[in-house]
Design a protein around this motif. Structure first.
Motif, short mmCIF file in Angstrom:
data_model
loop_
_atom_site.label_atom_id
_atom_site.label_comp_id
_atom_site.label_asym_id
_atom_site.label_seq_id
_atom_site.Cartn_x
_atom_site.Cartn_y
_atom_site.Cartn_z
N SER A 42 18.98 2.07 109.97
CA SER A 42 17.42 1.88 109.58
C SER A 42 17.13 3.31 109.07
O SER A 42 16.17 3.60 108.14
CB SER A 42 16.51 1.51 110.75
N ALA A 45 18.47 4.13 105.98
CA ALA A 45 17.80 3.57 104.67
C ALA A 45 16.69 4.26 104.26
O ALA A 45 16.32 4.11 102.92
CB ALA A 45 17.40 1.93 105.24
N GLU A 46 15.91 4.96 105.14
CA GLU A 46 14.65 5.60 104.75
C GLU A 46 15.04 7.07 104.20
O GLU A 46 14.27 7.48 103.31
CB GLU A 46 13.89 5.56 105.83
N LEU A 448 14.87 -8.06 108.45
CA LEU A 448 14.80 -6.54 108.05
C LEU A 448 16.39 -6.08 107.75
O LEU A 448 16.45 -5.41 106.68
CB LEU A 448 14.36 -5.92 109.36
N VAL A 451 17.12 -7.44 104.06
CA VAL A 451 16.50 -6.49 103.06
C VAL A 451 17.15 -4.86 103.23
O VAL A 451 17.54 -4.68 101.87
CB VAL A 451 15.05 -6.46 103.58
N GLU A 452 17.70 -4.32 104.09
CA GLU A 452 18.06 -3.10 104.21
C GLU A 452 19.59 -3.35 103.80
O GLU A 452 19.96 -2.34 102.84
CB GLU A 452 18.34 -2.46 105.55
N LYS A 455 19.24 -3.23 99.69
CA LYS A 455 19.20 -1.92 99.33
C LYS A 455 20.64 -1.02 99.16
O LYS A 455 20.97 -0.42 98.25
CB LYS A 455 18.24 -1.06 100.07
N PHE A 479 12.94 0.13 96.14
CA PHE A 479 13.32 0.76 97.62
C PHE A 479 13.45 2.29 98.01
O PHE A 479 13.45 2.49 98.96
CB PHE A 479 14.61 0.36 97.62
N THR A 485 10.83 -1.23 102.57
CA THR A 485 11.56 -2.28 103.36
C THR A 485 10.47 -3.18 104.24
O THR A 485 10.84 -4.32 104.33
CB THR A 485 12.60 -1.74 104.18
N TYR A 486 9.88 -2.54 104.81
CA TYR A 486 8.93 -3.34 105.83
C TYR A 486 7.75 -3.86 105.13
O TYR A 486 7.47 -5.15 105.52
CB TYR A 486 8.20 -2.10 106.92
N SER A 533 13.52 -10.86 95.27
CA SER A 533 13.29 -9.53 95.35
C SER A 533 12.79 -9.14 93.83
O SER A 533 11.98 -8.15 93.83
CB SER A 533 14.77 -8.93 95.44
N CYS A 536 9.20 -7.80 93.67
CA CYS A 536 8.97 -6.46 94.53
C CYS A 536 8.10 -5.62 93.61
O CYS A 536 7.15 -4.87 94.26
CB CYS A 536 9.96 -5.86 94.97
#
Length: 586
Positions: A42, A45-46, A448, A451-452, A455, A479, A485-486, A533, A536
């Motif tokens: 996670s 991902a950020e 979650l 979704v990650e 990405k 993304f 993502t949240y 998606s 988004c």
């Protein structure tokens, strides 16, 4: 790999889950060690930038809990060399300049959100330290050190000029072969503060058996004050929780500790339960007529709230304030873990500072224990055990809390308040309560993860010869925003009634059942995530200045949901397939 490689390199090689990040794997590994991160994926991902035009920023990590931001340049050499290339250390000058100084619209799209989040965190006082890391797998060198000194000097001048009221410090660090080894070795020991401390005491006594010995005494509160100011949360490395702060409320235990220390210092010993600390070694002796306790290494296993409250006082405590204390020395590793466990379980826990023993978390651990390939620790984060011995089936507690918050329509808490979800009663009770089931945790966590994964797939395709379609490029652009993502998870979860074709009385009662593993659950979500998606882009307005307002998020999510409903007919088969896997309890 040869037998004389440092143990951290063996450990990194064993982390096959990190290989997907290329050279950035070593940077993520170092972050994992330094910050005891439960869920490095996670974070990746950020924090990992995903393209060649990254302005020398491989990782931009912001930890509001620790009050620190890391800007990292990563390099992994396939050959043994005497040192890492110094020019890559100098590249951090470029990274800092772009992130802190240039207009956001001048930055590559992939850096705009990260730079905005970093600047916002500095201005808002969320971080107090910026660290520029040059992470590599070679010996540290003088040449690199000299370059990093220049980076540090330039960066400090830049921060002082741009953020003169922020009191933020900047440092540049070479995180090379020996430094990572030190980080790794620290994770193998429950005691991270290894200095020798001498404490003047009035009296004390020793007790022991064949497995341990302990010294029982009372220590001046000002000793704890100084230790906390110097070492902060490292002082609690063997504790399952650290200091959780205090509120201006008589009902708050930490505020009460501070008030007692300030107004009735002479009675503090009588009012407080004191501390228990592990130490490598202790001894007592009389020097010039005064009794001294000498300890080598310290980790407080019980009394973090007392220590943190004292350490957070506005000034040095009154010398009459004494704290009950016992220092335990043992060489038995298994006994160390028992001491840590029982010192925290045998005492009543108050003020919402310790969730892993409450009945809800106990129940959730038991329920998830019945789900295939799933393990949940319920409230514990990090700790003294080897961070590298990762259980692949583990659902990290903080990630679970964030997933729950996002599914239950609070993306702002999911992104900005991952610790507060566990600390603040009002947040905790919203997401963890009698209606929450273990299967529902897996349901939220899997969304979650799905979704990650979406990405990650886009990032991989963007680097391949195939490239991205225009629609995929738009999704990847979405993304690249922090918190995206949240927000997407919240938007998808808001459409559950459309997916299932019926009214849902309680979101907490929805799951895939207790026979579906987290991996299977993630796959169940895959087609849904892919199908919705394209919508988004209608969430982007919420992310322009960071994910800060649930009210604004709710409006964008409402539009997202309307579009999903409007296209439900053409996606009916996908939704029917998904609905077959979903169970709704009454």
């Amino acid at each position: 790999m040869t037998d004389d490689q440092p143990s951290w390199q063996h450990a990194l090689s064993a982390r096959d889950d990190l290989s997907q990040y290329g050279d950035n794997a070593i940077g993520l590994f170092a972050l994992n060690l330094r910050f005891a991160i439960d869920d490095i994926h996670s974070v990746a991902a950020e924090s990992v930038t995903d393209g060649s035009d990254d302005k020398k920023c491989d990782i931009i990590f912001i930890d509001r809990d620790e009050g620190v931001a890391i800007i990292a340049q990563c390099y992994c050499s396939a050959k043994n060399r005497s040192s890492a290339p110094a020019n890559k250390a100098a590249d951090l000058n470029t990274a800092i300049g772009w992130l802190l100084q240039r207009e956001l619209h001048d930055l590559p799209e992939r850096l705009q959100s990260a730079a905005g989040a970093l600047r916002s965190a500095i201005v808002g006082g969320d971080i107090k330290r910026v660290e520029a890391w040059y992470v590599h797998n070679l010996p540290e060198s003088t040449n690199v050190k000299d370059e990093l000194s220049t980076v540090e000097s330039t960066g400090r001048h830049l921060i002082n000029a741009l953020y003169s009221n922020s009191n933020v410090t900047l440092s540049a660090l070479e995180v090379g072969l020996s430094t990572i080894e030190d980080m790794y070795q620290e994770t193998l020991s429950p005691i991270l503060v290894n200095e020798e401390v001498v404490i003047e005491i009035q009296a004390g006594f020793e007790i022991k058996n064949e497995n341990w010995k302990a010294y029982v005494t009372a220590i001046p509160a000002r000793n704890l004050y100084r230790l906390f100011k110097k070492h902060r949360t490292k002082l609690f490395s063997a504790n399952v929780r650290d200091y959780l702060g205090s509120r201006q409320s008589d009902a708050n235990i930490n505020n009460g500790i501070k008030k007692t220390a300030e107004t009735k210092p002479g009675d503090f010993w009588a009012f407080n339960n004191g501390i228990t600390a592990l130490t490598h070694e202790f001894s007592s002796e009389t020097v010039k007529g005064k009794l001294q306790l000498r300890i080598k290494g310290i980790s407080i296993v019980n009394g973090a709230q007392t220590t943190g409250a004292i350490g957070s006082l506005p000034k040095l405590p009154n010398p009459t304030a004494l704290v009950p204390a016992r220092f335990v020395e043992t060489k038995n590793a298994d006994l160390v873990y028992d001491i840590i466990q029982f010192n925290n379980l045998q005492n009543k826990v108050t003020a919402s500072d310790f969730r892993s023993t409450d009945r809800i978390q106990r129940r959730l651990r038991e329920e998830i224990g019945e789900i295939p390939s799933a393990k949940y620790e319920g409230g514990r984060r990090g700790g003294h055990r080897d961070l590298i011995a990762r259980n692949k089936n583990l659902l990290p507690s903080y990630t679970v809390g964030q997933a729950l918050a996002a599914v239950h329509q609070d993306p702002v808490a999911a992104y900005n308040q991952k610790s507060d979800i566990w600390i603040q009663d009002n947040l905790y009770s919203r997401f963890f309560n009698e209606r929450t089931t273990g299967a529902h945790l897996v349901f939220c966590y899997a969304l979650l993860r799905s979704v990650e994964n979406s990405k990650k797939h886009l990032v991989a395709r963007s680097k391949s010869d195939v490239g991205l379609t225009e629609q995929e490029q738009e999704l990847l652009s979405y993304f690249r925003h922090r918190g995206s993502t949240y927000l997407f998870v919240s938007a998808v979860a808001s459409c559950l009634e459309t997916f299932l074709g019926k009214r849902i009385a309680s979101t907490s009662r929805i799951s895939f059942g207790n026979k579906v593993s987290p991996q299977q659950a993630t796959q169940h979500w895959g087609d849904i995530v892919q199908t919705v998606s394209p919508f988004c882009q209608h969430l982007l307005d919420v992310l322009g200045d960071g994910l800060k307002s649930n009210e604004r998020a709710s409006k964008s999510i409402s539009l997202f949901r309307t579009l999903v409903q409007a296209t439900a007919g053409s996606n009916a088969e996908t939704y029917r397939k998904f609905a077959k896997h979903v169970q709704t309890q009454k």
